[in-house]
Design an enzyme around this catalytic site. Structure first.
Site, mmCIF file in Angstrom:
data_model
loop_
_atom_site.group_PDB
_atom_site.id
_atom_site.type_symbol
_atom_site.label_atom_id
_atom_site.label_comp_id
_atom_site.label_asym_id
_atom_site.label_seq_id
_atom_site.Cartn_x
_atom_site.Cartn_y
_atom_site.Cartn_z
ATOM 1 N N ASP A 17 -8.408 11.094 0.660
ATOM 2 C CA ASP A 17 -8.422 9.940 -0.244
ATOM 3 C C ASP A 17 -9.780 9.232 -0.170
ATOM 4 O O ASP A 17 -10.483 9.321 0.844
ATOM 5 C CB ASP A 17 -7.285 8.984 0.175
ATOM 6 C CG ASP A 17 -6.892 8.039 -0.939
ATOM 7 O OD1 ASP A 17 -7.406 8.184 -2.067
ATOM 8 O OD2 ASP A 17 -6.069 7.131 -0.673
ATOM 9 N N ASN A 65 -0.535 11.687 -9.911
ATOM 10 C CA ASN A 65 -1.925 11.523 -10.366
ATOM 11 C C ASN A 65 -2.105 11.771 -11.870
ATOM 12 O O ASN A 65 -3.152 11.428 -12.427
ATOM 13 C CB ASN A 65 -2.880 12.419 -9.563
ATOM 14 C CG ASN A 65 -3.133 11.922 -8.151
ATOM 15 O OD1 ASN A 65 -3.328 12.711 -7.221
ATOM 16 N ND2 ASN A 65 -3.138 10.607 -7.944
HETATM 17 C C1 IPE Z 1 -2.770 10.457 -2.743
HETATM 18 O O1 IPE Z 1 -3.852 9.657 -3.107
HETATM 19 C C2 IPE Z 1 -2.839 11.747 -3.497
HETATM 20 C C3 IPE Z 1 -3.969 12.608 -3.174
HETATM 21 C C4 IPE Z 1 -4.870 12.390 -2.251
HETATM 22 C C5 IPE Z 1 -4.069 13.809 -3.963
HETATM 23 P P1 IPE Z 1 -3.714 8.516 -4.213
HETATM 24 O O2 IPE Z 1 -5.023 7.830 -4.276
HETATM 25 O O3 IPE Z 1 -3.188 9.112 -5.467
HETATM 26 O O4 IPE Z 1 -2.555 7.616 -3.584
HETATM 27 P P2 IPE Z 1 -2.168 6.097 -3.817
HETATM 28 O O5 IPE Z 1 -2.009 5.902 -5.291
HETATM 29 O O6 IPE Z 1 -3.288 5.277 -3.262
HETATM 30 O O7 IPE Z 1 -0.893 5.930 -3.037
HETATM 31 C C1 IPE Z 2 -8.540 11.212 -3.762
HETATM 32 O O1 IPE Z 2 -9.473 10.258 -4.132
HETATM 33 C C2 IPE Z 2 -8.477 12.374 -4.712
HETATM 34 C C3 IPE Z 2 -7.367 12.311 -5.680
HETATM 35 C C4 IPE Z 2 -6.275 11.602 -5.563
HETATM 36 C C5 IPE Z 2 -7.477 13.151 -6.862
HETATM 37 P P1 IPE Z 2 -9.122 9.102 -5.152
HETATM 38 O O2 IPE Z 2 -9.436 9.568 -6.528
HETATM 39 O O3 IPE Z 2 -7.723 8.634 -4.961
HETATM 40 O O4 IPE Z 2 -10.146 7.988 -4.720
HETATM 41 P P2 IPE Z 2 -9.862 6.421 -4.596
HETATM 42 O O5 IPE Z 2 -8.655 6.271 -3.751
HETATM 43 O O6 IPE Z 2 -9.632 5.931 -5.997
HETATM 44 O O7 IPE Z 2 -11.091 5.882 -3.989
HETATM 45 MG MG MG Z 3 -6.849 7.210 -3.842
#
Ligand code: IPE
Ligand code: IPE
Ligand code: MG
Length: 241
Positions: A17, A65
């Protein structure tokens, strides 16, 4: 930081993340973070396999997502295809078994074709398994497994008493992998976000503020070091180390 090489977690899962925030902190658009994040999977795989980890499972796109803006979702569905074309030789040379976990019926065809090719090309590799969770969610995984088991019962192929934890496990995307030892989540969030709910039963949890694109070998060593100083009791009693 000296690791005990006789106590390396066999199976590590990572909620990778913070790609978006990493990009923002560099004054770049979010997709820049996703690209760097994809590259970092290769870096961390190499580090994990060198340390003796047997299985690494990474959460790359959740069933939730899809709620993100269309442009970002499109990027996440097309970038891996370009990434594979560019790095195909390196990816195959690494010698890992690479598998995907998650739904297959919503993923765009070009990406699905690449996923199937990677799985086919690496199927006979042994030693280190990378599982990429893509369009993965635990609710979906457990629902699909439940439906499958229920249909076997309805068809008279299975009795209710034959439903055991190991039968359930064999119906999950992670079937055949070592038990999950350690879950890492980067970027400072402390939640599970619908990841491996069943498999996490007795895993150790490790949270770090580091954004995923900055999580390299030293960070992995730190997480494993922390893991090695936990007192895993599995419900029993064990003297503190
Ligand atoms: C969790 O990250 C999913 C992945 C890393 C693929 P998110 O960024 O989607 O999770 P939330 O929304 O902060 O819980
Ligand atoms: C994790 O990074 C990857 C995916 C969930 C696709 P994020 O896209 O959630 O990055 P933040 O949490 O917005 O910084
Ligand atoms: Mg994230």
């Amino acid at each position: 930081m000296e690791l005990d090489m006789n106590n390396i977690p066999q199976h590590i899962a990572i909620i990778l993340d913070g790609n978006g925030r990493w990009a923002k902190s560099h004054g770049k658009p979010r997709f820049f973070g996703h690209r760097e994040g994809a590259r970092n999977i290769a870096t961390v795989c190499k580090a994990a396999s060198e340390l003796g980890v047997k299985a690494l499972t990474v959460y790359c796109f959740s069933t939730e997502n899809w709620k993100r803006p269309e442009a970002e979702v499109n990027y996440l569905m097309t970038m891996p295809v370009k990434y594979y074309k560019k790095y195909k030789a390196k990816i195959l040379e690494a010698g890992y078994k690479i598998r995907f976990a998650g739904r297959r019926n919503v993923i765009p065809k070009p990406l699905l074709a690449v996923m199937e090719e990677v799985e086919r090309e690496t199927a006979s590799n042994e030693g280190f398994t990378l599982t990429i969770c893509f369009d993965y969610g635990s609710y979906e995984e457990l629902t699909t497994a439940t439906k499958h088991i229920a249909s076997l019962v309805a068809e008279g192929k299975l009795t209710v008493d034959e439903i055991t934890p190991s039968l359930i496990e064999s119906n999950l995307y992670t079937a055949g992998l070592p038990k999950l030892d350690l879950l890492i989540r980067t970027s400072g969030e402390q939640r599970i976000s619908n990841f491996l709910l069943w498999q996490l039963g007795y895993a150790e949890l490790y949270f770090t503020d580091t954004y995923w694109p900055d999580f390299h070998k030293e960070e992995l060593i730190k997480a494993i070091y922390d893991f090695q100083h936990r007192n895993r009791r599995f419900g029993g009693l064990k003297e503190a180390k």
